[in-house]
Each structure stands twice: as C-alpha cells, then as structure tokens.
Write an enzyme that holds these catalytic residues in place. Structure first.
Site, PDB file in Angstrom:
ATOM      1  N   ARG A 224       0.845  -1.207   0.000  1.00  0.00           N
ATOM      2  CA  ARG A 224       0.000   0.000   0.000  1.00  0.00           C
ATOM      3  C   ARG A 224       0.878   1.255   0.000  1.00  0.00           C
ATOM      4  O   ARG A 224       0.560   2.223  -0.689  1.00  0.00           O
ATOM      5  CB  ARG A 224      -0.937  -0.001   1.215  1.00  0.00           C
TER       6      ARG A 224
ATOM      7  N   GLU B 128     -13.346 -13.583  11.049  1.00  0.00           N
ATOM      8  CA  GLU B 128     -13.348 -12.981   9.706  1.00  0.00           C
ATOM      9  C   GLU B 128     -13.023 -13.979   8.598  1.00  0.00           C
ATOM     10  O   GLU B 128     -11.866 -14.110   8.175  1.00  0.00           O
ATOM     11  CB  GLU B 128     -12.362 -11.813   9.624  1.00  0.00           C
TER      12      GLU B 128
ATOM     13  N   LYS C 118     -17.227 -10.817  10.778  1.00  0.00           N
ATOM     14  CA  LYS C 118     -16.767  -9.863   9.758  1.00  0.00           C
ATOM     15  C   LYS C 118     -16.619 -10.666   8.481  1.00  0.00           C
ATOM     16  O   LYS C 118     -15.890 -11.672   8.466  1.00  0.00           O
ATOM     17  CB  LYS C 118     -15.436  -9.254  10.181  1.00  0.00           C
TER      18      LYS C 118
ATOM     19  N   SER D  80     -14.382  -4.263   3.137  1.00  0.00           N
ATOM     20  CA  SER D  80     -14.631  -3.616   1.846  1.00  0.00           C
ATOM     21  C   SER D  80     -13.961  -4.342   0.688  1.00  0.00           C
ATOM     22  O   SER D  80     -14.326  -4.135  -0.473  1.00  0.00           O
ATOM     23  CB  SER D  80     -14.184  -2.149   1.873  1.00  0.00           C
ATOM     24  N   GLY D  81     -12.982  -5.205   0.990  1.00  0.00           N
ATOM     25  CA  GLY D  81     -12.341  -6.008  -0.049  1.00  0.00           C
ATOM     26  C   GLY D  81     -11.797  -5.152  -1.168  1.00  0.00           C
ATOM     27  O   GLY D  81     -11.253  -4.064  -0.942  1.00  0.00           O
TER      28      GLY D  81
ATOM     29  N   ARG E  56      -9.527  -0.713   3.362  1.00  0.00           N
ATOM     30  CA  ARG E  56      -9.355   0.050   2.129  1.00  0.00           C
ATOM     31  C   ARG E  56     -10.460   1.079   1.918  1.00  0.00           C
ATOM     32  O   ARG E  56     -10.208   2.208   1.513  1.00  0.00           O
ATOM     33  CB  ARG E  56      -9.259  -0.895   0.924  1.00  0.00           C
TER      34      ARG E  56
HETATM   35  P1  13P Z   1     -10.640  -4.291   3.585  1.00  0.00           P
HETATM   36  O1  13P Z   1     -11.784  -3.405   4.023  1.00  0.00           O
HETATM   37  O2  13P Z   1      -9.565  -3.566   2.876  1.00  0.00           O
HETATM   38  O3  13P Z   1     -11.122  -5.526   2.901  1.00  0.00           O
HETATM   39  O4  13P Z   1      -9.901  -4.789   4.899  1.00  0.00           O
HETATM   40  C1  13P Z   1     -10.609  -5.339   5.919  1.00  0.00           C
HETATM   41  C2  13P Z   1      -9.701  -6.154   6.724  1.00  0.00           C
HETATM   42  O5  13P Z   1      -9.544  -5.913   7.894  1.00  0.00           O
HETATM   43  C3  13P Z   1      -8.998  -7.285   6.102  1.00  0.00           C
HETATM   44  O6  13P Z   1      -8.574  -8.140   7.106  1.00  0.00           O
END
Ligand code: 13P
Length: 337
Positions: free
Chosen positions: A33, A178, A220, A262-263, A295
């Site tokens: 990133r 998650e 999550k 948010s992927g 993200r």
């Molecule tokens: P994103 O919202 O970028 O998908 O990240 C969430 C997250 O915590 C990944 O483990």
C-alpha cells in the site's frame, strides 16, 4: 472480564451509526500500500501514518472501534502520547489482529490456512494489558471454478476459528471472526454466493461445536459480489439481496452484528451496498449490519497523507472523517452518493 462484559463490548462495536476502522495491515500488506503511493515501508512511516489516522478529530462520532496491528498497540504520537490513550479519550474501543497471517495448506498448495492459534492465550494476556478489548482473526478463500476452495481447506480454517474464538472469550477479548471470500478472479455472483454459504455454514458449525457465546462475538465477512475480473455487472439491489439471503441462512440470530469488509470494492460500491442492505432489510434482520473497512476508509486519506506536509496531514484526516461519516450514514440506510 465476564461474559456479560464481553457481550456489552460486542454490542457497542456494532451499534449504529458506528462501525469499525480496520487499520491492522501486516508489515507485508502495508508495504504494497505504501509503495503504491511512493512511500518506503519503514517503522517510522508506519507509525506516522497510523498517528494521522488515530488523531483524526471527532473520529469517535462514527467509529466504535479500531483494529490495530500488534506493533501499533504500544506506540505513541510524535509528542509522546500513547495511541491507546487517544482512542480511549475519543470513546473508541481498541482491538488487535491476533492471527499471524496465512500459509499454504499441506497437500493443497494453492490454498491458504490461517496461522496463530499456538500460544494465543499467552499473547492475549499481553494485548489485554496493553488495552485491547477485542481481537480479529482472518481466513481467506479464493474461488477457482468448482475446484477451490476445497472442503478440506474450508474445514481446516473453520476449525481454527473454532479454537480461536473460545480462547479469546476465555482470556477477555471479544473475537471478530473474519472469513473472507476474496474477489480475485472472474467468478460470478452466484459462485461467490455458493462459496460464502459453504464457508459461513462450516464456520458456524465449528463455533457451535466449540460452545462459543454467540452474543459475545462479531462476524466480519465479505459482501456477496462477483470476481473483480467478471464482465457482468449487477445492481446494488441484487448484491444486497444475495448477501442478505446467504447471511439469513447461515448466521445465528444471537450474533449482535455483522461488520462487512470492503475487499477490492471501490469506496462508492462498498458504501452503497451497505446502504441498500440497511435500507431494504434492516427492519427484518436480527443483527446490525455495519462496516469494518480498511481500504474503503483509508485508501483516499493515505494518498493525500503520502504527499507530505502539515496541510496534507489535515486534509487526509478530513478525508478519513468524510469517508467514516458516509459509511456511518450507510449503516442507517441514509447515504446518498
Ligand atoms: P478491507 O476493508 O480492505 O477488505 O480490509 C478489511 C480487513 O480488515 C482485512 O482483514
């Protein structure tokens, strides 16, 4: 920490109109990133970047909790104030990523299992001393035709959640479980729906088997969407309908809330999908639907901050607050693009 205390923390984390800021990128992920915005991945850049996020004025208006990477837990601002103290003053609950990443599963070289269950109780004792109240453990699943993810790997990761979540609850942390079905590839919305269903069913089976207290955990997971190389597009209504359908048939009613990641979605899509789900379905669902974005909240602020200087520092914080506000509105179905 009693079970009632943990249940209270879980409810607070997902209480509308707030959601979670995931700022727990591992050093490997943050390297990519940072590179994309021309920054070097040094310990000081990581600390300074996280200082910008954490010291955003009024962040607690929209954010209930933040997930930190372990190195951030005991870090301080450049003028010496512990991050954890700043978060407490904003009324933000501190969480920590406790998994140790992923590795290929033996005999299934193209698939990943999550590491970090060994020695977890001991590590949690350190994190709770440092102020953590909740934890996150993530497993990832890629779709490749009907071949992957395999049942064996879904089972192996679900088993790990079945071990992780009770350890957290016993050691005084609310577990965020998650499982993420990744967007990489050209699979269809239906493929994502099928795999998300299989994954969540197995995960909740294992959690039930291991006598988890559902009221003191948070799910999550991914929004049900087609792969990022798919040529077919779907309306937000279709995405919302498919996502809610999968959740209704797999997630126990006792879970206080589901916080979406948010992927690989654009900020706009992630926010809109959450908004439509809440607009159309909130009234009939037993759980709160909120966000736990990385993200989707930090992409734009990071770009601004990377340009350097005090004005960009402030503008990056303004952007974070704007994204947090928009996403917060989506938890109540009130977001307008
Ligand atoms: P994103 O919202 O970028 O998908 O990240 C969430 C997250 O915590 C990944 O483990």
């Amino acid at each position: 920490m009693t079970q009632e205390d943990l249940e209270g923390i879980a409810r607070k984390l997902v209480k509308k109109p707030k959601g979670i800021l995931a700022m727990d990128e591992s050093s490997g992920t943050i390297k990519q990133r940072f590179e994309s915005v021309g920054l070097e991945n040094t310990a000081e850049n990581r600390r300074a970047y996280r200082e910008m996020l954490i010291t955003t004025p009024s962040l607690g208006e929209y954010i209930s909790g933040v997930i930190l990477f372990t190195e951030t837990l005991n870090q301080k601002t450049s003028d010496g104030k512990p991050f954890v103290e700043i978060l407490k003053e904003e009324g933000i609950i501190v969480g920590v990523k406790v998994d140790l990443g992923t590795r290929p599963y033996p005999n299934f070289p193209d698939e990943l299992v999550t590491d970090g269950i060994d020695g977890l109780a001991k590590r949690i004792a350190e994190y709770t001393q440092q102020g953590a109240k909740f934890a996150k453990c993530r497993a990832v699943f890629s779709i490749y035709g009907n071949e992957r993810p395999t049942k064996a790997v879904i089972n192996a990761n679900a088993q790990r959640f079945g071990e992780y979540a009770p350890i957290c609850q016993n050691e005084g942390l609310v577990p965020i479980v998650e499982p993420e079905v990744l967007m990489d590839g050209s699979h269809s919305l239906e493929d994502c729906m099928r795999v998300t269903y299989d994954v969540l069913s197995m995960v909740f089976n294992k959690l039930l088997e291991n006598r988890i207290n559902f009221k003191a955990m948070i799910l999550k997971t991914n929004i049900v969407v087609p792969g990022n190389e798919s040529k077919v597009s779907y309306s937000p209504d279709e995405v919302a309908e498919k996502t809610v359908r999968v959740l209704k048939s797999t997630v126990p009613e006792d879970i206080p809330g589901i916080a979406f990641l948010s992927g690989d979605l654009s900020d706009e899509d992630a926010t809109t999908y959450l908004n439509v789900m809440n607009q159309r379905y909130a009234i009939e669902l037993p759980w709160n639907l909120t966000f736990s974005f990385n993200r989707g909240l930090t992409r734009e602020p990071r770009k601004i901050w990377a340009q350097g200087g005090p004005d960009n520092f402030k503008n990056a914080q303004r952007m974070l607050l704007q994204r947090a506000k928009e996403t917060s509105l989506a938890t109540e179905g009130k977001y307008q693009a």
